[in-house]
Design an enzyme around this catalytic site. Structure first.
Site, PDB file in Angstrom:
ATOM      1  NE  ARG A 119      -3.745  -2.300   0.385  1.00  0.00           N
ATOM      2  CZ  ARG A 119      -4.390  -3.142   1.180  1.00  0.00           C
ATOM      3  NH1 ARG A 119      -4.623  -2.809   2.426  1.00  0.00           N
ATOM      4  NH2 ARG A 119      -4.838  -4.290   0.723  1.00  0.00           N
ATOM      5  CD  GLU A 168     -11.481 -10.039   7.207  1.00  0.00           C
ATOM      6  OE1 GLU A 168     -10.634  -9.884   8.111  1.00  0.00           O
ATOM      7  OE2 GLU A 168     -11.509  -9.352   6.187  1.00  0.00           O
ATOM      8  CE  LYS A 221     -12.737  -6.757   8.136  1.00  0.00           C
ATOM      9  NZ  LYS A 221     -11.700  -5.869   8.705  1.00  0.00           N
ATOM     10  CB  SER A 254     -13.855  -1.658   2.035  1.00  0.00           C
ATOM     11  OG  SER A 254     -12.466  -1.619   2.263  1.00  0.00           O
ATOM     12  N   GLY A 255     -12.862  -4.645   0.927  1.00  0.00           N
ATOM     13  CA  GLY A 255     -12.478  -5.625  -0.084  1.00  0.00           C
ATOM     14  C   GLY A 255     -12.101  -5.131  -1.471  1.00  0.00           C
ATOM     15  N   GLY A 256     -11.730  -3.862  -1.606  1.00  0.00           N
ATOM     16  CA  GLY A 256     -11.344  -3.374  -2.930  1.00  0.00           C
ATOM     17  C   GLY A 256     -12.404  -2.514  -3.589  1.00  0.00           C
ATOM     18  NE  ARG A 306      -8.234  -3.401   0.404  1.00  0.00           N
ATOM     19  CZ  ARG A 306      -8.462  -4.513  -0.298  1.00  0.00           C
ATOM     20  NH1 ARG A 306      -8.065  -4.582  -1.555  1.00  0.00           N
ATOM     21  NH2 ARG A 306      -9.065  -5.544   0.254  1.00  0.00           N
TER      22      ARG A 306
END
Ligand code: 13P
Length: 340
Positions: free
Chosen positions: A34, A178, A220, A262-264, A294
Protein backbone atom coordinates in the site's frame (compact mmCIF):
# COMPACT_ATOMS: atom_id res chain seq x y z
CA UNK A 1 -13.72 -20.08 31.71
CA UNK A 2 -15.19 -17.56 29.37
CA UNK A 3 -17.16 -14.64 30.73
CA UNK A 4 -20.05 -14.53 28.25
CA UNK A 5 -21.50 -11.32 29.67
CA UNK A 6 -18.21 -9.47 29.29
CA UNK A 7 -17.72 -10.77 25.75
CA UNK A 8 -21.20 -9.70 24.81
CA UNK A 9 -20.71 -6.23 26.31
CA UNK A 10 -17.52 -5.70 24.30
CA UNK A 11 -19.10 -7.04 21.10
CA UNK A 12 -22.04 -4.67 21.54
CA UNK A 13 -19.76 -1.73 22.28
CA UNK A 14 -17.95 -2.45 19.00
CA UNK A 15 -21.21 -2.08 17.07
CA UNK A 16 -22.59 0.88 19.04
CA UNK A 17 -24.91 3.12 16.97
CA UNK A 18 -23.08 5.51 14.65
CA UNK A 19 -19.73 3.79 15.15
CA UNK A 20 -17.62 1.28 13.28
CA UNK A 21 -14.15 -0.24 13.23
CA UNK A 22 -10.97 0.88 11.50
CA UNK A 23 -8.85 -2.04 10.29
CA UNK A 24 -5.26 -0.78 10.52
CA UNK A 25 -3.76 -4.26 10.87
CA UNK A 26 -1.96 -4.59 7.56
CA UNK A 27 0.86 -7.11 7.79
CA UNK A 28 4.43 -6.12 6.78
CA UNK A 29 3.76 -7.36 3.25
CA UNK A 30 0.42 -5.60 2.82
CA UNK A 31 1.40 -2.22 4.26
CA UNK A 32 4.55 -2.42 2.11
CA UNK A 33 2.42 -2.77 -1.02
CA UNK A 34 0.00 0.00 0.00
CA UNK A 35 2.86 2.37 0.88
CA UNK A 36 4.74 1.58 -2.33
CA UNK A 37 1.69 2.43 -4.42
CA UNK A 38 1.77 6.01 -3.06
CA UNK A 39 5.55 6.37 -2.87
CA UNK A 40 6.16 5.81 0.85
CA UNK A 41 9.03 3.65 2.02
CA UNK A 42 7.94 1.04 4.57
CA UNK A 43 10.03 1.02 7.73
CA UNK A 44 9.29 0.53 11.41
CA UNK A 45 9.35 4.32 11.80
CA UNK A 46 7.18 5.16 8.77
CA UNK A 47 4.58 2.59 9.84
CA UNK A 48 4.62 4.02 13.37
CA UNK A 49 4.31 7.62 12.19
CA UNK A 50 1.52 6.75 9.76
CA UNK A 51 -0.53 4.97 12.38
CA UNK A 52 0.10 7.74 14.91
CA UNK A 53 -1.33 10.16 12.33
CA UNK A 54 -4.52 8.08 12.07
CA UNK A 55 -5.01 7.41 15.79
CA UNK A 56 -4.39 10.98 16.98
CA UNK A 57 -7.00 12.44 14.64
CA UNK A 58 -9.11 14.74 16.79
CA UNK A 59 -12.62 13.47 17.46
CA UNK A 60 -12.44 10.04 15.83
CA UNK A 61 -13.96 8.44 18.94
CA UNK A 62 -17.26 9.86 17.74
CA UNK A 63 -17.21 7.57 14.68
CA UNK A 64 -14.93 4.69 15.64
CA UNK A 65 -15.65 2.09 18.31
CA UNK A 66 -12.48 0.07 17.72
CA UNK A 67 -9.24 -0.19 15.78
CA UNK A 68 -7.64 -3.48 14.71
CA UNK A 69 -3.87 -3.29 15.12
CA UNK A 70 -1.02 -5.33 13.70
CA UNK A 71 1.12 -6.88 16.45
CA UNK A 72 3.99 -4.48 15.77
CA UNK A 73 1.72 -1.46 16.38
CA UNK A 74 0.33 -2.86 19.62
CA UNK A 75 3.88 -2.53 21.01
CA UNK A 76 4.71 0.88 19.50
CA UNK A 77 4.47 4.36 21.02
CA UNK A 78 3.52 7.75 19.67
CA UNK A 79 6.27 10.37 19.34
CA UNK A 80 5.51 11.64 22.87
CA UNK A 81 6.04 8.15 24.30
CA UNK A 82 2.42 7.07 24.79
CA UNK A 83 1.75 3.40 23.97
CA UNK A 84 -0.54 3.16 20.91
CA UNK A 85 -3.27 1.23 22.78
CA UNK A 86 -3.36 4.02 25.39
CA UNK A 87 -3.82 6.67 22.71
CA UNK A 88 -6.82 4.76 21.40
CA UNK A 89 -8.29 4.20 24.85
CA UNK A 90 -8.10 7.90 25.69
CA UNK A 91 -9.96 8.63 22.45
CA UNK A 92 -12.70 6.22 23.58
CA UNK A 93 -11.68 3.58 21.03
CA UNK A 94 -11.17 -0.12 21.86
CA UNK A 95 -7.85 -1.62 20.72
CA UNK A 96 -7.94 -4.99 18.96
CA UNK A 97 -5.36 -7.17 17.25
CA UNK A 98 -5.08 -9.33 14.15
CA UNK A 99 -3.89 -12.73 15.37
CA UNK A 100 -3.69 -14.85 12.22
CA UNK A 101 -0.33 -15.38 10.54
CA UNK A 102 -1.54 -14.67 6.99
CA UNK A 103 -2.27 -17.11 4.21
CA UNK A 104 -0.28 -19.85 2.52
CA UNK A 105 -1.20 -21.71 -0.68
CA UNK A 106 -3.63 -24.47 0.22
CA UNK A 107 -1.63 -27.62 -0.51
CA UNK A 108 -2.75 -29.75 -3.45
CA UNK A 109 -5.27 -27.15 -4.51
CA UNK A 110 -4.30 -24.70 -7.22
CA UNK A 111 -5.35 -21.08 -6.65
CA UNK A 112 -6.67 -21.50 -3.11
CA UNK A 113 -5.44 -20.15 0.23
CA UNK A 114 -5.34 -21.35 3.80
CA UNK A 115 -4.93 -19.06 6.82
CA UNK A 116 -2.39 -20.19 9.41
CA UNK A 117 -1.65 -19.11 12.98
CA UNK A 118 -3.29 -21.59 15.35
CA UNK A 119 -0.04 -23.01 16.74
CA UNK A 120 0.83 -21.12 19.92
CA UNK A 121 -2.28 -18.93 19.69
CA UNK A 122 -3.44 -19.85 23.19
CA UNK A 123 -0.07 -18.68 24.56
CA UNK A 124 -0.02 -15.42 22.62
CA UNK A 125 -3.48 -14.24 23.63
CA UNK A 126 -2.85 -13.44 27.33
CA UNK A 127 0.04 -11.19 26.32
CA UNK A 128 -2.13 -9.30 23.82
CA UNK A 129 -4.72 -8.82 26.56
CA UNK A 130 -2.05 -7.44 28.90
CA UNK A 131 -1.02 -5.00 26.19
CA UNK A 132 -4.59 -3.69 26.06
CA UNK A 133 -6.36 -5.64 23.31
CA UNK A 134 -10.00 -6.55 23.98
CA UNK A 135 -10.85 -8.11 20.64
CA UNK A 136 -9.12 -9.95 17.79
CA UNK A 137 -9.41 -10.69 14.09
CA UNK A 138 -8.67 -13.69 11.87
CA UNK A 139 -9.11 -13.47 8.10
CA UNK A 140 -9.74 -16.43 5.84
CA UNK A 141 -9.68 -15.99 2.07
CA UNK A 142 -11.97 -17.75 -0.39
CA UNK A 143 -11.25 -17.29 -4.09
CA UNK A 144 -13.80 -17.62 -6.88
CA UNK A 145 -12.48 -19.00 -10.16
CA UNK A 146 -12.55 -21.94 -12.52
CA UNK A 147 -13.61 -24.91 -10.39
CA UNK A 148 -12.93 -23.05 -7.13
CA UNK A 149 -13.68 -22.66 -4.32
CA UNK A 150 -13.53 -26.32 -3.38
CA UNK A 151 -15.27 -27.88 -0.41
CA UNK A 152 -11.92 -28.77 1.17
CA UNK A 153 -10.83 -25.12 1.06
CA UNK A 154 -14.02 -23.82 2.65
CA UNK A 155 -14.02 -26.61 5.26
CA UNK A 156 -10.36 -26.14 6.22
CA UNK A 157 -10.71 -22.37 6.58
CA UNK A 158 -14.02 -22.57 8.44
CA UNK A 159 -12.54 -25.04 10.91
CA UNK A 160 -9.53 -22.79 11.53
CA UNK A 161 -11.83 -19.78 12.03
CA UNK A 162 -13.88 -21.73 14.57
CA UNK A 163 -10.82 -22.89 16.52
CA UNK A 164 -9.45 -19.35 16.49
CA UNK A 165 -12.76 -17.99 17.82
CA UNK A 166 -12.87 -20.64 20.55
CA UNK A 167 -9.31 -19.82 21.69
CA UNK A 168 -10.20 -16.12 21.87
CA UNK A 169 -13.41 -16.54 23.82
CA UNK A 170 -11.58 -18.84 26.19
CA UNK A 171 -9.32 -15.84 26.93
CA UNK A 172 -12.21 -13.33 27.12
CA UNK A 173 -11.30 -11.70 23.83
CA UNK A 174 -14.09 -11.03 21.31
CA UNK A 175 -13.28 -12.77 18.03
CA UNK A 176 -14.05 -11.08 14.73
CA UNK A 177 -14.58 -13.97 12.36
CA UNK A 178 -13.65 -12.91 8.82
CA UNK A 179 -14.31 -15.31 5.98
CA UNK A 180 -13.63 -13.10 2.93
CA UNK A 181 -14.92 -14.18 -0.46
CA UNK A 182 -12.72 -12.13 -2.77
CA UNK A 183 -14.07 -9.58 -5.23
CA UNK A 184 -11.27 -10.52 -7.68
CA UNK A 185 -12.45 -12.11 -10.93
CA UNK A 186 -15.19 -11.67 -13.51
CA UNK A 187 -17.91 -13.62 -11.70
CA UNK A 188 -21.52 -12.44 -11.42
CA UNK A 189 -23.25 -11.22 -8.27
CA UNK A 190 -25.24 -14.49 -8.31
CA UNK A 191 -22.00 -16.48 -8.06
CA UNK A 192 -20.85 -14.19 -5.23
CA UNK A 193 -24.14 -14.91 -3.43
CA UNK A 194 -23.80 -18.66 -3.87
CA UNK A 195 -20.22 -18.83 -2.62
CA UNK A 196 -20.82 -16.40 0.26
CA UNK A 197 -23.86 -18.40 1.41
CA UNK A 198 -21.89 -21.67 1.27
CA UNK A 199 -18.96 -20.14 3.13
CA UNK A 200 -21.10 -18.61 5.88
CA UNK A 201 -23.17 -21.76 6.45
CA UNK A 202 -20.00 -23.80 6.77
CA UNK A 203 -18.38 -21.24 9.06
CA UNK A 204 -21.33 -21.11 11.47
CA UNK A 205 -21.60 -24.88 11.42
CA UNK A 206 -17.99 -25.15 12.65
CA UNK A 207 -18.39 -22.28 15.11
CA UNK A 208 -21.33 -24.10 16.65
CA UNK A 209 -19.46 -27.39 16.74
CA UNK A 210 -16.61 -25.73 18.65
CA UNK A 211 -18.94 -24.22 21.23
CA UNK A 212 -18.37 -20.61 20.20
CA UNK A 213 -20.85 -18.26 21.86
CA UNK A 214 -22.56 -16.35 19.04
CA UNK A 215 -23.52 -13.43 21.30
CA UNK A 216 -19.84 -12.80 22.07
CA UNK A 217 -18.45 -12.58 18.53
CA UNK A 218 -18.76 -10.43 15.42
CA UNK A 219 -18.84 -11.51 11.78
CA UNK A 220 -16.75 -9.67 9.20
CA UNK A 221 -17.94 -10.76 5.76
CA UNK A 222 -17.62 -9.47 2.23
CA UNK A 223 -20.65 -7.89 0.62
CA UNK A 224 -22.42 -9.90 -2.08
CA UNK A 225 -21.18 -8.04 -5.14
CA UNK A 226 -20.16 -8.44 -8.81
CA UNK A 227 -16.58 -9.57 -9.46
CA UNK A 228 -14.24 -6.64 -10.05
CA UNK A 229 -13.78 -7.56 -13.72
CA UNK A 230 -17.36 -8.68 -14.41
CA UNK A 231 -18.71 -7.11 -17.59
CA UNK A 232 -21.96 -6.25 -15.81
CA UNK A 233 -21.79 -4.52 -12.44
CA UNK A 234 -24.72 -4.75 -10.01
CA UNK A 235 -26.00 -1.40 -8.75
CA UNK A 236 -26.02 -0.14 -5.17
CA UNK A 237 -29.52 -1.31 -4.28
CA UNK A 238 -28.97 -4.76 -5.82
CA UNK A 239 -25.77 -5.24 -3.81
CA UNK A 240 -27.50 -4.09 -0.62
CA UNK A 241 -30.47 -6.42 -1.09
CA UNK A 242 -28.43 -9.45 -2.16
CA UNK A 243 -26.10 -8.99 0.80
CA UNK A 244 -28.81 -8.65 3.44
CA UNK A 245 -30.89 -11.51 1.99
CA UNK A 246 -27.83 -13.76 2.02
CA UNK A 247 -26.94 -12.83 5.60
CA UNK A 248 -30.54 -13.37 6.77
CA UNK A 249 -30.24 -16.96 5.54
CA UNK A 250 -26.92 -17.70 7.23
CA UNK A 251 -26.17 -15.57 10.29
CA UNK A 252 -27.80 -16.45 13.64
CA UNK A 253 -29.76 -13.63 15.26
CA UNK A 254 -27.69 -14.02 18.44
CA UNK A 255 -24.67 -12.46 16.69
CA UNK A 256 -24.68 -8.78 17.81
CA UNK A 257 -23.20 -7.32 14.67
CA UNK A 258 -21.89 -7.73 11.17
CA UNK A 259 -18.95 -5.50 10.30
CA UNK A 260 -18.19 -5.50 6.58
CA UNK A 261 -14.78 -5.42 4.97
CA UNK A 262 -14.41 -3.08 1.97
CA UNK A 263 -12.48 -5.63 -0.08
CA UNK A 264 -11.34 -3.37 -2.93
CA UNK A 265 -14.50 -1.31 -3.39
CA UNK A 266 -13.91 2.42 -3.80
CA UNK A 267 -14.35 4.58 -0.70
CA UNK A 268 -17.65 5.93 -1.96
CA UNK A 269 -19.02 2.52 -2.98
CA UNK A 270 -18.26 1.02 0.42
CA UNK A 271 -20.10 3.88 2.13
CA UNK A 272 -23.04 3.86 -0.31
CA UNK A 273 -23.56 0.08 0.00
CA UNK A 274 -23.60 0.13 3.80
CA UNK A 275 -25.90 3.12 3.77
CA UNK A 276 -28.34 1.41 1.38
CA UNK A 277 -28.54 -1.69 3.59
CA UNK A 278 -29.29 0.38 6.67
CA UNK A 279 -31.86 2.55 4.91
CA UNK A 280 -33.65 -0.28 3.04
CA UNK A 281 -34.06 -2.60 6.02
CA UNK A 282 -35.49 -1.99 9.44
CA UNK A 283 -35.56 -4.31 12.41
CA UNK A 284 -32.71 -6.60 11.33
CA UNK A 285 -31.50 -8.96 14.08
CA UNK A 286 -27.93 -7.61 14.04
CA UNK A 287 -26.23 -4.23 13.64
CA UNK A 288 -24.79 -3.64 10.17
CA UNK A 289 -21.51 -1.77 10.45
CA UNK A 290 -18.06 -1.40 8.92
CA UNK A 291 -14.57 -2.65 9.59
CA UNK A 292 -12.82 -1.05 6.63
CA UNK A 293 -9.14 -0.78 5.90
CA UNK A 294 -8.74 0.47 2.33
CA UNK A 295 -12.05 2.38 2.16
CA UNK A 296 -11.09 4.42 5.25
CA UNK A 297 -7.38 4.85 4.60
CA UNK A 298 -6.98 5.28 0.84
CA UNK A 299 -7.12 9.07 0.71
CA UNK A 300 -5.47 9.86 4.05
CA UNK A 301 -2.52 7.62 3.17
CA UNK A 302 -2.06 9.28 -0.19
CA UNK A 303 -2.29 12.79 1.28
CA UNK A 304 0.12 11.96 4.12
CA UNK A 305 2.72 10.55 1.74
CA UNK A 306 5.25 10.07 4.53
CA UNK A 307 5.59 13.81 5.13
CA UNK A 308 5.01 15.22 8.64
CA UNK A 309 3.91 18.49 7.03
CA UNK A 310 0.81 16.74 5.62
CA UNK A 311 -0.48 15.32 8.90
CA UNK A 312 -3.22 17.93 9.31
CA UNK A 313 -4.61 17.49 5.80
CA UNK A 314 -4.44 13.69 6.02
CA UNK A 315 -6.26 13.70 9.36
CA UNK A 316 -8.95 15.92 7.89
CA UNK A 317 -9.53 13.41 5.08
CA UNK A 318 -9.59 10.51 7.54
CA UNK A 319 -12.04 12.31 9.83
CA UNK A 320 -14.32 13.00 6.86
CA UNK A 321 -14.32 9.37 5.66
CA UNK A 322 -15.03 8.08 9.17
CA UNK A 323 -17.88 10.57 9.51
CA UNK A 324 -19.43 9.49 6.18
CA UNK A 325 -19.36 5.83 7.22
CA UNK A 326 -20.80 6.75 10.59
CA UNK A 327 -23.76 8.33 8.76
CA UNK A 328 -24.10 5.13 6.69
CA UNK A 329 -24.64 3.21 9.95
CA UNK A 330 -28.09 4.79 10.24
CA UNK A 331 -28.85 5.10 6.52
CA UNK A 332 -28.56 8.89 6.73
CA UNK A 333 -25.64 9.29 4.30
CA UNK A 334 -26.06 11.03 0.96
CA UNK A 335 -23.48 11.87 -1.67
CA UNK A 336 -24.05 15.63 -1.15
CA UNK A 337 -22.37 15.19 2.23
CA UNK A 338 -19.09 14.42 0.47
CA UNK A 339 -18.71 18.03 -0.64
CA UNK A 340 -19.65 19.55 2.73
P1 13P B 1 -10.42 -3.94 3.48
O1 13P B 1 -11.52 -3.06 4.04
O2 13P B 1 -9.34 -3.16 2.80
O3 13P B 1 -10.95 -5.08 2.68
O4 13P B 1 -9.67 -4.58 4.70
C1 13P B 1 -10.39 -5.11 5.74
C2 13P B 1 -9.57 -6.10 6.43
O5 13P B 1 -9.26 -5.96 7.59
C3 13P B 1 -9.13 -7.27 5.67
O6 13P B 1 -8.65 -8.23 6.56
Amino acid sequence: MMDVQKLEETARELVAPGKGILAADESFGTIGKRFEAVGIESSEESRRAYREMLFTTEGIGEFLSGVILFEETLRQETSDGTPMPEVLKSAGVIPGIKVDKSTVDLPLSEGEKFTQGLDGLGERLPEYRDLGARFTKWRAVITIGDGIPTKKCIDANARALALYAAFCQDHDLVPIVEPEVLIDGDHSIERSYEVTEWTLHTTFDHLHEHGVEFSGMLLKPNMVISGKDAPEQAGVEEVARATVECLLRCVPAAVPGIVFLSGGQTDLQATAHLNAMNSLYEGLPWELSFSYARALQGQPMEIWGGDAGNVGAAQKAFHHRAKMNSAARSGSYSEDMEAA
